[in-house]
Scaffold this active site. Structure first.
Site, PDB file in Angstrom:
ATOM      1  N   SER A 143      66.848  54.635  20.672  1.00  0.00           N
ATOM      2  CA  SER A 143      67.002  55.581  21.780  1.00  0.00           C
ATOM      3  C   SER A 143      68.479  55.767  22.046  1.00  0.00           C
ATOM      4  O   SER A 143      69.293  54.883  21.755  1.00  0.00           O
ATOM      5  CB  SER A 143      66.322  55.044  23.049  1.00  0.00           C
ATOM      6  OG  SER A 143      66.696  55.780  24.194  1.00  0.00           O
ATOM      7  N   TYR A 156      65.280  47.973  28.842  1.00  0.00           N
ATOM      8  CA  TYR A 156      65.115  49.028  27.844  1.00  0.00           C
ATOM      9  C   TYR A 156      66.400  49.241  27.044  1.00  0.00           C
ATOM     10  O   TYR A 156      66.372  49.299  25.805  1.00  0.00           O
ATOM     11  CB  TYR A 156      64.696  50.328  28.533  1.00  0.00           C
ATOM     12  CG  TYR A 156      64.371  51.446  27.568  1.00  0.00           C
ATOM     13  CD1 TYR A 156      63.274  51.350  26.720  1.00  0.00           C
ATOM     14  CD2 TYR A 156      65.160  52.591  27.515  1.00  0.00           C
ATOM     15  CE1 TYR A 156      62.964  52.369  25.835  1.00  0.00           C
ATOM     16  CE2 TYR A 156      64.856  53.615  26.635  1.00  0.00           C
ATOM     17  CZ  TYR A 156      63.752  53.504  25.800  1.00  0.00           C
ATOM     18  OH  TYR A 156      63.462  54.524  24.916  1.00  0.00           O
TER      19      TYR A 156
END
Length: 267
Positions: A143, A156
């Site tokens: 990501s 995350y």
């Protein structure tokens, strides 16, 4: 080619979002599918709706947070369908956290178990077989959140930075073997997970648009790609921004919602 001769792709987190869109793109290209998720009924319903019979698509139930579970699914795929041409470790979770809250440490532990250990365990059954064959592609879905840490996104961001570093290490280990390691960094993609975000999402892509670009990058065996490219420019600028400026830029930015019990893996 008959369907049994078509190349095979193995995709985790395939019951929704990016995983399902990737499955659709690979099916369109004639690949056989090995689809993995906890929600097997949903994957089978989707496959049936696409007209994908047992010769084109097999469904495997697994929890990527459980090493033995996902390794067993990979071994079952090899036994039933053969060694894939492409393995996409897509399953992942994205949950906000606050280190001051004890229960959020459990959220972080499960995030790392899914996004990192689960990714390595997804690749494990295929590495030796691909190396022996001399071909294949192992694809890690990271990501743009890997580039810099964002307040409230500690678990995350840390997990996706680890995906980038792990895939880079694996790429070096497999250099010269014929097995490619591809790291993809999605920007904002419209999925059930991102719809919970309470902040703006520039350059938002549909899952289908992301899958089309990801397919091209994987086919080209690109080692590292940010999708869309505009987010690549943004994150490069953020990376070189001095810490004081970066911190000031994020003041007041909405944070990802916290959740005591993580949802099933998926992108």
């Amino acid at each position: 080619m008959t369907s049994s001769q078509n190349p095979l792709v193995f995709i985790t987190g395939a019951s929704s979002g990016i995983g399902q869109a990737l499955a659709a793109r690979y099916a369109q290209a004639g690949y056989r599918l090995a689809l993995v998720a906890r929600r097997t009924a949903e994957m089978q319903t989707w496959a049936d709706a696409q007209g994908l019979g047992a010769d084109r698509c097999a469904v495997y139930g697994a929890d990527v947070a459980d090493i033995d579970s996902i390794v067993t699914a990979g071994q079952a795929c090899i036994a039933a369908q053969g060694v894939p041409a492409v393995v996409i470790a897509n399953a992942g979770v994205s949950i906000g956290m606050d280190t001051a809250e004890r229960e959020d440490l459990d959220v972080m532990a499960r995030t790392l178990a899914i996004n990192n250990t689960g990714l390595a365990a997804t690749f494990h059954p295929f590495v030796s077989a691909m190396r022996e064959r001399g071909s294949g592609a192992l694809v890690g879905i990271a990501s743009v959140a890997a580039i810099r840490g964002l307040p409230g996104h500690g678990a995350y961001c840390a997990s996706k930075a680890a995906v980038v570093a792990y895939c880079e290490s694996l790429r070096g280990e497999l250099r010269g073997s014929g097995v490619a390691v591809v790291t993809l960094l999605p920007g904002y993609v419209d999925t059930p997970l991102t719809r919970k975000n309470r902040y703006s999402m520039p350059f938002l892509l549909s899952a289908e648009a992301f899958a089309a670009r990801a397919f091209d990058a994987i086919r080209a065996q690109t080692s590292y790609r940010v999708i869309p490219w505009q987010m690549g420019v943004v994150v490069k600028l953020l990376r070189v921004l001095p810490n004081a400026w970066f911190d000031r830029l994020l003041v007041g930015r909405a944070r990802k919602p916290r959740q005591s019990t993580p949802p099933p893996a998926g992108h």
